[in-house]
Design a protein around this motif. Structure first.
Motif, short mmCIF file in Angstrom:
data_model
loop_
_atom_site.label_atom_id
_atom_site.label_comp_id
_atom_site.label_asym_id
_atom_site.label_seq_id
_atom_site.Cartn_x
_atom_site.Cartn_y
_atom_site.Cartn_z
N ASN A 165 49.31 -45.11 -38.38
CA ASN A 165 49.67 -44.96 -39.78
C ASN A 165 50.66 -46.06 -40.16
OD1 ASN A 165 48.28 -42.33 -40.00
ND2 ASN A 165 49.93 -41.65 -38.66
N ASP A 222 50.23 -32.30 -38.20
CA ASP A 222 50.15 -33.75 -38.03
C ASP A 222 50.90 -34.47 -39.13
OD1 ASP A 222 48.64 -33.48 -35.76
OD2 ASP A 222 46.72 -33.64 -36.79
N ALA A 223 50.79 -33.97 -40.37
CA ALA A 223 51.48 -34.61 -41.49
C ALA A 223 52.99 -34.50 -41.34
CB ALA A 223 51.03 -33.98 -42.81
N ARG A 226 54.04 -36.91 -38.55
CA ARG A 226 53.41 -38.23 -38.62
C ARG A 226 54.45 -39.34 -38.61
NH1 ARG A 226 49.45 -37.93 -43.22
NH2 ARG A 226 48.12 -36.92 -41.69
N SER A 227 54.19 -40.39 -37.85
CA SER A 227 55.08 -41.56 -37.81
C SER A 227 54.35 -42.75 -38.40
CB SER A 227 55.51 -41.86 -36.37
OG SER A 227 54.38 -42.12 -35.56
N TYR A 228 55.13 -43.72 -38.90
CA TYR A 228 54.55 -44.86 -39.59
C TYR A 228 55.09 -46.17 -39.04
CZ TYR A 228 53.00 -41.47 -43.09
OH TYR A 228 52.41 -40.42 -43.72
N HIS A 272 46.90 -44.18 -43.85
CA HIS A 272 46.68 -43.23 -42.77
C HIS A 272 45.44 -43.56 -41.93
CE1 HIS A 272 48.99 -40.40 -45.63
NE2 HIS A 272 49.81 -40.80 -44.67
N ASP A 273 45.58 -43.29 -40.65
CA ASP A 273 44.46 -43.33 -39.71
C ASP A 273 43.70 -44.65 -39.73
OD1 ASP A 273 42.76 -42.40 -37.76
OD2 ASP A 273 41.42 -41.38 -39.16
#
Length: 222
Positions: A121, A66-67, A70-72, A115-116
């Motif tokens: 994110n 997931d890391a 991961r998209s932001y 995060h989350d």
């Protein structure tokens, strides 16, 4: 390792020879060789044990897929103020949790990841600060509907902006480049930054230069 069993066999045979040897010189030689092989075997055994431990440790390290993927969402809503010693940035974000925030302060940059937050994110970053900060003294505090970032200035004084502003009007003076290329870069920047009148004047200068009416691209500029 293949070397370890061979060393053990050699040691067994040397010990057998030592047990039946009678001559003192032969016993001394056998004893010396046994000591050397014991030392070598200990080194080989320790290296094998370390390799096994490293392999086990590597298998236990979890890969956070997931890391990696991961998209932001970029956070663009913020305000800031300053005094002589520090800068405070106020980022508008709700329901952030302190333990789910990754903050990286460097001398000339800030990178904050949230995060989350309701399944998403977020990220706030300034890749090039206007001036240097003291990373070890900077901090972040999470509030219910905002985050306050405190940047401690490396040197006291007023900042005109948070971001480093490149001098777009400064021509490139690289000696190895064509001087005319630097002038053209300067004119392009002036065109992008200028008002309508300046844009018309520079556009005419370019047009005349291409048509051969003016050898110097700056000739038509008042």
């Amino acid at each position: 390792m293949a070397e370890e069993p061979q060393l053990r066999l050699d040691l067994d045979e040397l010990r057998h020879l030592e047990s039946i040897a009678k001559r003192p010189r032969v016993l001394s030689l056998l004893s010396s060789e046994i000591r050397d092989l014991n030392a070598k075997l200990s080194g080989v055994t320790a290296a094998a044990a370390a390799a096994r431990q490293a392999a086990v440790a590597a298998e236990k390290v979890p890969v956070n897929v997931d890391a990696v993927n991961r998209s932001y969402v970029t956070l663009g809503s913020f305000s800031w103020d300053q005094d002589n010693d520090k800068i405070k940035i106020y980022i508008s974000i709700e329901d952030a949790e302190q333990e789910k925030v990754d903050t990286v302060f460097k001398a000339m940059s800030v990178d904050i990841k949230f995060h989350d937050i309701h399944g998403k994110n977020y990220r706030f970053a300034i890749p090039k600060l206007n001036k240097e900060i003291l990373p070890e003294k900077c901090k972040l505090v999470v509030k219910p509907n905002k985050v306050i970032v405190t940047l401690v200035k490396a040197s006291k004084g007023n900042w005109l902006d948070l971001h480093l502003k490149e001098d777009k009007l400064k021509p490139n003076l690289d000696k190895d480049k064509d001087p005319m290329a630097g002038i053209m870069d300067l004119m392009k920047n002036m065109y992008e930054e200028g008002d309508d009148e300046m844009k018309r004047t520079i556009a005419k200068a370019w047009s005349d230069a291409r048509s051969g009416k003016a050898a110097d691209p700056l000739k038509s500029y008042p």
